[in-house]
Design an enzyme around this catalytic site. Structure first.
Site, short mmCIF file in Angstrom:
data_model
loop_
_atom_site.label_atom_id
_atom_site.label_comp_id
_atom_site.label_asym_id
_atom_site.label_seq_id
_atom_site.Cartn_x
_atom_site.Cartn_y
_atom_site.Cartn_z
N ASP A 16 52.44 24.04 -3.28
CA ASP A 16 52.70 23.64 -4.67
C ASP A 16 51.49 23.98 -5.55
O ASP A 16 51.08 23.18 -6.39
CB ASP A 16 53.02 22.15 -4.76
CG ASP A 16 53.68 21.76 -6.07
OD1 ASP A 16 54.33 22.64 -6.69
OD2 ASP A 16 53.56 20.60 -6.49
N LYS A 66 43.85 8.04 -4.86
CA LYS A 66 45.29 8.28 -4.79
C LYS A 66 45.89 7.21 -3.90
O LYS A 66 45.49 7.05 -2.75
CB LYS A 66 45.59 9.68 -4.23
CG LYS A 66 47.09 9.99 -4.19
CD LYS A 66 47.35 11.42 -3.75
CE LYS A 66 48.83 11.76 -3.78
NZ LYS A 66 49.10 13.15 -3.36
N GLY A 123 52.81 10.70 -10.06
CA GLY A 123 53.78 11.67 -9.56
C GLY A 123 54.68 11.02 -8.53
O GLY A 123 54.58 9.82 -8.25
#
Length: 282
Positions: free
Chosen positions: A128, A39, A13
């Site tokens: 989100d 991540k 992303g």
């Protein structure tokens, strides 16, 4: 921390890449091997996400971050968050592969409300929330196959940061899950409740809310200038439709909180408590 090896990419992303990693560590003088989700990003925003994970440590329904490491990689700083690995993918993928039963929708909604309740009590707004940011783990609840946990706090805000960019009309998260006030810059906990309502519709029908909207500009206009809410499908139960009405109350100050929604009859069907009888006129 010890050594880790990247096995494969789980997702990519704008805020980083997530890998499946094999971690080798020593605990109590014994070697330990773990599968974790890593991540990694060169973005300084990862430090803010690390802070959010620290605030949410131990919260039910939230993906946990176990380790943090900042390293120099190919001449650049790389920020790394080592998190729980979800072996069953995301809620987004699940919705695409099967239509969920009414019981599954209730159980999964209750799990999400637990996570949101803890998050909001600590002053965190996800900003989100959507099916792709909700991960599936093996379930401890015999009512369903999966346990849901909220992930990806790259856009999340603390209470101090929530309304830092008021005024400009724009999307500040994934358009289909944004509330009317959020496109005007108000990013407080009611935004996550609106997003939850959108997710409940998607779990119940297999279709995204606003599926008939052709452009994001068209949706932006509906939210910012007409304060429209998604259409609640007629085929849903009375309790589910009433639950969604509480999620889509236009005034964010009147919109129900996660804690209030946990006591709604829609949830109480599967998770009854000894609380007072619900009054639908409230």
């Amino acid at each position: 921390m010890a050594e880790w090896k990247k096995l494969r990419v789980l997702g990519e992303g704008s805020y980083g890449t997530v890998y499946l990693v094999l971690l080798r560590s020593i605990e109590e003088q014994k070697p330990k091997i773990s599968l974790l989700a890593l991540k990694t990003s060169s973005s300084y925003s990862m430090l803010r996400e690390k802070k959010v994970f620290e605030l949410l440590r131990g919260c039910e329904g939230i993906v946990q971050c176990y380790y943090y490491k900042c390293i120099v990689e190919r001449g650049y700083l790389s920020y790394n968050l080592f998190m729980e690995y979800a072996p069953h993918g995301s809620l987004g993928n699940l919705i695409k592969t099967k239509l969920l039963s009414d019981k599954e929708v209730i159980v999964y909604t209750q799990m999400l409300l637990k996570g949101l309740s803890c998050m909001h009590e600590k002053g965190i707004v996800h900003c989100d929330l959507k099916p792709d940011n909700i991960l599936l783990f093996p379930s401890w609840d015999d009512r369903t196959k999966y346990q849901l946990k909220i992930s990806d706090f790259g856009l999340s805000k603390t209470s101090e940061e929530a309304n830092a960019d008021l005024g400009e009309i724009k999307f500040r998260g994934t358009p289909y899950y944004m509330s009317p006030e959020s496109v005007r810059g108000f990013k407080e906990t009611p935004l996550d409740i609106w997003s939850l309502g959108c997710i409940v519709i998607e779990m119940s029908t297999g279709l995204q809310q606003w599926w008939n909207i052709q452009t994001s500009d068209q949706l932006l206009c509906k939210l910012a200038f007409f304060n429209e809410a998604p259409k609640i499908p007629d085929e849903l139960s009375y309790d589910c439709k009433d639950f969604l009405k509480k999620c889509f109350i236009n005034d964010p100050q009147q919109r129900w909180t996660a804690k209030m929604l946990l006591d709604h009859p829609f949830i109480q069907k599967e998770y009854p408590t000894s609380l007072p009888t619900y009054n639908p006129s409230n």
